[in-house]
Design an enzyme around this catalytic site. Structure first.
Site, PDB file in Angstrom:
ATOM      1  N   GLY A   5      28.144  40.597  33.083  1.00 46.41           N
ATOM      2  CA  GLY A   5      28.255  39.433  33.973  1.00 46.41           C
ATOM      3  C   GLY A   5      29.193  38.400  33.380  1.00 46.41           C
ATOM      4  N   TYR A   6      30.043  37.819  34.231  1.00 50.15           N
ATOM      5  CA  TYR A   6      31.014  36.829  33.739  1.00 50.15           C
ATOM      6  C   TYR A   6      31.049  35.581  34.612  1.00 50.15           C
ATOM      7  CZ  TYR A   6      33.682  38.964  37.489  1.00 50.15           C
ATOM      8  OH  TYR A   6      34.061  39.426  38.723  1.00 50.15           O
ATOM      9  N   GLY A   7      30.302  35.574  35.715  1.00 46.70           N
ATOM     10  CA  GLY A   7      30.291  34.417  36.623  1.00 46.70           C
ATOM     11  C   GLY A   7      28.854  34.013  36.905  1.00 46.70           C
ATOM     12  N   SER A   8      28.493  34.037  38.190  1.00 50.30           N
ATOM     13  CA  SER A   8      27.122  33.616  38.532  1.00 50.30           C
ATOM     14  C   SER A   8      26.078  34.520  37.888  1.00 50.30           C
ATOM     15  CB  SER A   8      26.937  33.583  40.051  1.00 50.30           C
ATOM     16  OG  SER A   8      26.893  34.885  40.583  1.00 50.30           O
ATOM     17  N   GLU A  83      27.194  40.741  46.023  1.00 48.45           N
ATOM     18  CA  GLU A  83      28.612  40.703  45.643  1.00 48.45           C
ATOM     19  C   GLU A  83      29.500  41.361  46.716  1.00 48.45           C
ATOM     20  OE1 GLU A  83      29.541  39.136  42.811  1.00 48.45           O
ATOM     21  OE2 GLU A  83      27.471  38.732  42.257  1.00 48.45           O
TER      22      GLU A  83
HETATM   23  C1  SIN Z   1      29.699  38.084  37.921  1.00 52.65           C
HETATM   24  O1  SIN Z   1      29.075  37.027  37.756  1.00 52.65           O
HETATM   25  O2  SIN Z   1      29.723  38.952  37.011  1.00 52.65           O
HETATM   26  C2  SIN Z   1      30.409  38.403  39.196  1.00 52.65           C
HETATM   27  C3  SIN Z   1      30.942  37.238  39.933  1.00 52.65           C
HETATM   28  C4  SIN Z   1      29.911  36.274  40.439  1.00 52.65           C
HETATM   29  O3  SIN Z   1      28.912  36.687  41.034  1.00 52.65           O
HETATM   30  O4  SIN Z   1      30.075  35.061  40.240  1.00 52.65           O
END
Ligand code: SIN
Length: 177
Positions: A5-8, A83
């Site tokens: 995970g890199y965002g939310s 997503e």
């Molecule tokens: C993530 O968080 O890995 C995917 C992008 C998001 O949902 O913000």
């Protein structure tokens, strides 16, 4: 099975996991260049959320989650729905301090219809500061992401710049004259 995970997914995880660990992926950068008509904006006024863009030599730091094998199908189904706006599952090597595991990441590529090209940080920040959607304000997305990255000692200059802009710390609208 691991998911990166890199965002939310870092700060609003929302799924069951067995363990979570700081991790990174090679050759990618986190960027606010994905329009969000469904979570942090509306179809009429989409917000901006992160996706990954290719960046040879760079690393993107985030959090990896180990998913319970007996609930894998339902977790992936829920995440695919969450997503759904342009993101696809991409198999990827997830690097930890002491090892590498094969896992996956949600990636919205440059061909997806919600990919936004060539916006300046000011334009992105301006858009974010006015966007709200069913999941909440777009400002919350940026500030919570920045907070979660800081907690992990991750410095991401793109996220920091946007967080500073929308917090008014470096907000200088271009002259209209
Ligand atoms: C993530 O968080 O890995 C995917 C992008 C998001 O949902 O913000």
């Amino acid at each position: 099975m691991w998911i990166f995970g890199y965002g939310s997914l870092i700060w609003k995880t929302g799924f069951t996991f067995e363990s979570r660990e700081p991790a990174f992926i090679n050759g990618w950068q986190r960027r606010f260049c994905q329009a969000s008509p469904d979570h942090r904006g509306t179809p009429e006024f989409p917000g901006r959320v992160v996706t990954l863009i290719q960046a040879p030599g760079e690393q993107c730091h985030g959090i990896a989650y180990r998913l319970p094998s007996d609930q894998l199908e339902e977790i992936i189904e829920e995440l695919d729905y969450r997503e759904k706006n342009g993101y696809e599952r991409l198999a990827i090597d997830i690097h930890f301090r002491d090892r590498t595991e094969l896992g996956f990441v949600y990636h919205a590529d440059e061909q997806n219809p919600s990919f936004v090209r060539e916006e300046s940080p000011f334009e992105i920040a301006n858009r974010i500061s006015q966007s709200h959607g069913p999941s909440g304000s777009n400002i919350e997305y940026v500030l919570e992401l920045q907070k979660a990255l800081r907690e992990q000692q991750i410095i991401d200059s793109h996220v920091t710049e946007l967080a500073d802009l929308i917090s008014g710390q470096a907000f200088e609208p271009p002259s209209t004259e």
